[in-house]
Scaffold this motif. Sequence first.
Motif, PDB file in Angstrom:
ATOM      1  N   ASN A   1       0.828  -1.214   0.000  1.00 17.44           N
ATOM      2  CA  ASN A   1       0.000   0.000   0.000  1.00 17.44           C
ATOM      3  C   ASN A   1       0.857   1.257   0.000  1.00 17.44           C
ATOM      4  OD1 ASN A   1      -2.080  -1.803   0.154  1.00 17.44           O
ATOM      5  ND2 ASN A   1      -3.078  -0.873   1.932  1.00 17.44           N
ATOM      6  N   GLU A   2       1.914   1.224   0.802  1.00 22.38           N
ATOM      7  CA  GLU A   2       2.799   2.390   0.874  1.00 22.38           C
ATOM      8  C   GLU A   2       3.546   2.589  -0.441  1.00 22.38           C
ATOM      9  OE1 GLU A   2       1.809   0.953   4.880  1.00 22.38           O
ATOM     10  OE2 GLU A   2       2.555  -0.053   3.074  1.00 22.38           O
ATOM     11  N   ALA A   3       3.955   1.481  -1.072  1.00 19.66           N
ATOM     12  CA  ALA A   3       4.661   1.584  -2.353  1.00 19.66           C
ATOM     13  C   ALA A   3       3.735   2.132  -3.439  1.00 19.66           C
ATOM     14  CB  ALA A   3       5.196   0.209  -2.767  1.00 19.66           C
ATOM     15  N   LEU A   4       2.486   1.691  -3.438  1.00 16.03           N
ATOM     16  CA  LEU A   4       1.525   2.209  -4.417  1.00 16.03           C
ATOM     17  C   LEU A   4       1.257   3.689  -4.182  1.00 16.03           C
ATOM     18  CD1 LEU A   4      -1.042  -0.753  -4.479  1.00 16.03           C
ATOM     19  CD2 LEU A   4       0.517  -0.084  -6.322  1.00 16.03           C
ATOM     20  N   GLU A   5       1.118   4.059  -2.916  1.00 15.12           N
ATOM     21  CA  GLU A   5       0.869   5.469  -2.594  1.00 15.12           C
ATOM     22  C   GLU A   5       2.017   6.348  -3.072  1.00 15.12           C
ATOM     23  OE1 GLU A   5      -0.250   8.272   1.295  1.00 15.12           O
ATOM     24  OE2 GLU A   5       0.380   6.194   1.561  1.00 15.12           O
ATOM     25  N   ALA A   6       3.235   5.865  -2.910  1.00 12.58           N
ATOM     26  CA  ALA A   6       4.402   6.623  -3.364  1.00 12.58           C
ATOM     27  C   ALA A   6       4.403   6.810  -4.880  1.00 12.58           C
ATOM     28  CB  ALA A   6       5.689   5.918  -2.921  1.00 12.58           C
ATOM     29  N   ALA A   7       3.732   5.887  -5.588  1.00 11.48           N
ATOM     30  CA  ALA A   7       3.643   5.976  -7.049  1.00 11.48           C
ATOM     31  C   ALA A   7       2.379   6.699  -7.500  1.00 11.48           C
ATOM     32  CB  ALA A   7       3.685   4.569  -7.645  1.00 11.48           C
ATOM     33  N   GLY A   8       1.637   7.284  -6.565  1.00 11.28           N
ATOM     34  CA  GLY A   8       0.431   8.023  -6.910  1.00 11.28           C
ATOM     35  C   GLY A   8      -0.783   7.150  -7.137  1.00 11.28           C
ATOM     36  N   ILE A   9      -0.781   5.939  -6.579  1.00  9.23           N
ATOM     37  CA  ILE A   9      -1.883   4.993  -6.763  1.00  9.23           C
ATOM     38  C   ILE A   9      -2.551   4.748  -5.411  1.00  9.23           C
ATOM     39  CG2 ILE A   9      -2.516   2.646  -7.466  1.00  9.23           C
ATOM     40  CD1 ILE A   9       0.098   2.700  -9.203  1.00  9.23           C
ATOM     41  N   THR A  10      -3.873   4.898  -5.367  1.00  8.76           N
ATOM     42  CA  THR A  10      -4.631   4.687  -4.142  1.00  8.76           C
ATOM     43  C   THR A  10      -5.071   3.225  -4.032  1.00  8.76           C
ATOM     44  OG1 THR A  10      -5.482   6.950  -4.219  1.00  8.76           O
ATOM     45  CG2 THR A  10      -6.677   5.382  -2.825  1.00  8.76           C
TER      46      THR A  10
END
Length: 402
Positions: A106-115
Amino acid sequence: LADPQLRRNLGHATTTIRAKSGAVIGELPDWQALRAAGSAIKTDVLARLPELLEQLEAAVTAAGGTVHWAADAVEANRIVTDLVAATGSDRVIKVKSMATQEIGLNEALEAAGITAVETDLAELIVQLGEDRPSHILVPAIHRNRAEIREIFLRAMPGVYRSLSDDPDALAAAARRFLRETFLTTRVAVSGANFAVAETGTLAVVESEGNGRMCLTLPDTLITVMGVEKVVPTWRDLEVFLQLLPRASTGERMNPYTSMWTGVTPGDGPQAVHLVLLDNGRSAVLADEVGRQALHCIRCSACLNVCPVYERAGGHAYGSVYPGPIGAVLSPQLTGVEDNASLPYASTLCGACYDACPVKINIPELLVHLRDQVPHPRTEAAAMAAGAYVMDRPALYAAAQRA
């Protein structure tokens, strides 16, 4: 320990689950034989894991899926993030998955602009509350319904102040919020309870139907699975689908048992990906004693009977996998030095061993790992002196007289 509400929540929940589980286990005359069969299947899997994983890859590929191999969390997060980005989507729906929590997806996706939107009710409560899971199966076990109502009022869009703390009302509010998300999100990320090597079939068991929505509605489905979740044949599922629900939720069968094999044109996701995650599992496999931790089917039965977990809760363990299984799995996955306290988070009472549906000898593993924990020189010297005396009967007798 100093939070009385937390202890009340945990005590009530674990007592309820234990009673339900004990009742349905008592219905089976062959429960011990099922446990032995589950343990034997897992032992067989670990003995020929590379062969079974290659067979699984071939079967998934033949069915129209794509298999990716991830050595660690960084590689797994990169693979998933790239796959989501390639679809052009900036949001994914998620089926409850310990593997994705383990790698911090989840944190990696958030860092890539993905919710990432958690769709399991308990995981959603944890996510909206900016909290951390405290149980393998019931991540919000430390919350009561009044606390959940406050979280929904504060963080869930479209919730009215008139919302009550009745469980039905809370579930309905979550359902309204999630239904729109299910219908408008084109990418899903799941874990897997089991993968069948002979057919390339993946399986997820759950209680709410959110998993079924995630596994059928999106165009793209990405599954992140620890390599130890593979089973050799379809028939092996027969054993685990009797063990898992009884040991975990106290049910005879999970309300939703979803299985999918590759891509079916015009039906369900048309791009199916499987990410096979190592992330320290090969190192665990190399330890002849420690490898039995990889038998774990994530049922959480050991948490529900553990006197330490019941009083302290999952957050006290400071690891993704709490409870007795976390105390033996987390140190092996991330290094004993980084989790030196976890092998001591137990009284060695053995309740976890009795409850485990695949007969993992957790007390034996705890003692094994305690031997690997770095010890102060003074302690090592004292133990060496004690061992020297006890190994020499005459000296030991003299020490006793003294």
